[in-house]
Design a protein around this motif. Structure first.
Motif, PDB file in Angstrom:
ATOM      1  N   GLY A 157      -3.907  -6.766  11.824  1.00  0.00           N
ATOM      2  CA  GLY A 157      -4.132  -5.327  11.956  1.00  0.00           C
ATOM      3  C   GLY A 157      -3.087  -4.533  11.212  1.00  0.00           C
ATOM      4  O   GLY A 157      -3.388  -3.529  10.572  1.00  0.00           O
ATOM      5  N   GLN A 158      -1.846  -4.987  11.275  1.00  0.00           N
ATOM      6  CA  GLN A 158      -0.778  -4.298  10.549  1.00  0.00           C
ATOM      7  C   GLN A 158      -1.027  -4.364   9.055  1.00  0.00           C
ATOM      8  O   GLN A 158      -0.841  -3.383   8.345  1.00  0.00           O
ATOM      9  CB  GLN A 158       0.590  -4.926  10.868  1.00  0.00           C
ATOM     10  N   LEU A 205      -1.499  -1.239   6.801  1.00  0.00           N
ATOM     11  CA  LEU A 205      -0.662  -1.008   5.628  1.00  0.00           C
ATOM     12  C   LEU A 205      -1.516  -0.847   4.378  1.00  0.00           C
ATOM     13  O   LEU A 205      -1.244  -0.003   3.530  1.00  0.00           O
ATOM     14  CB  LEU A 205       0.341  -2.151   5.446  1.00  0.00           C
ATOM     15  N   GLY A 206      -2.570  -1.644   4.286  1.00  0.00           N
ATOM     16  CA  GLY A 206      -3.480  -1.519   3.150  1.00  0.00           C
ATOM     17  C   GLY A 206      -4.162  -0.158   3.144  1.00  0.00           C
ATOM     18  O   GLY A 206      -4.293   0.477   2.109  1.00  0.00           O
ATOM     19  N   ALA A 207      -4.573   0.292   4.335  1.00  0.00           N
ATOM     20  CA  ALA A 207      -5.223   1.607   4.442  1.00  0.00           C
ATOM     21  C   ALA A 207      -4.241   2.717   4.090  1.00  0.00           C
ATOM     22  O   ALA A 207      -4.593   3.664   3.374  1.00  0.00           O
ATOM     23  CB  ALA A 207      -5.771   1.803   5.851  1.00  0.00           C
ATOM     24  N   VAL A 208      -3.021   2.594   4.570  1.00  0.00           N
ATOM     25  CA  VAL A 208      -2.001   3.605   4.272  1.00  0.00           C
ATOM     26  C   VAL A 208      -1.725   3.637   2.775  1.00  0.00           C
ATOM     27  O   VAL A 208      -1.648   4.706   2.169  1.00  0.00           O
ATOM     28  CB  VAL A 208      -0.697   3.322   5.070  1.00  0.00           C
ATOM     29  N   ILE A 228      -2.229   6.800   0.316  1.00  0.00           N
ATOM     30  CA  ILE A 228      -1.122   7.306  -0.505  1.00  0.00           C
ATOM     31  C   ILE A 228      -1.542   7.337  -1.981  1.00  0.00           C
ATOM     32  O   ILE A 228      -1.314   8.326  -2.673  1.00  0.00           O
ATOM     33  CB  ILE A 228       0.143   6.451  -0.305  1.00  0.00           C
ATOM     34  N   ASP A 229      -2.185   6.262  -2.449  1.00  0.00           N
ATOM     35  CA  ASP A 229      -2.638   6.221  -3.848  1.00  0.00           C
ATOM     36  C   ASP A 229      -3.634   7.343  -4.130  1.00  0.00           C
ATOM     37  O   ASP A 229      -3.537   8.029  -5.150  1.00  0.00           O
ATOM     38  CB  ASP A 229      -3.273   4.865  -4.176  1.00  0.00           C
TER      39      ASP A 229
END
Length: 92
Positions: A30-31, A35-38, A42-43
């Protein structure tokens, strides 16, 4: 009797340990997803910001060009006004 209780406790504790391991793996997964979603957000935000900056730069250049054109028109009108005054004085 005591031995059976200990075996049951060991069995229960092993089950809890396995559930904890699975939960830990799920949290880690999940982390990574979070992190991938965040990172994706951001991108995307950076790309949008660059587009806004580019658009703003273009708008500022357009505005500066427009201001320069207005200065030229003001100078032409001022000169025309002076010419008109000179013409009016000649007629008198």
């Amino acid at each position: 009797m005591q031995m059976e209780k200990l075996k049951q406790e060991i069995f229960i504790l092993q089950g809890e340990l396995e559930r904890s391991k699975v939960e830990n793996e799920n949290l880690r997964a999940g982390q990574m997803t979070d992190l991938g979603a965040v990172k994706h957000i951001i991108d995307f935000s950076l790309q949008s910001l660059h587009k806004i900056i580019t658009g703003t730069n273009w708008s500022i250049k357009q505005l500066a060009s427009g201001v320069e054109s207005l200065h030229i028109v003001a100078e032409v009108l001022k000169s025309t006004g002076k010419i008109s005054e000179v013409e009016a004085e000649k007629e008198l």
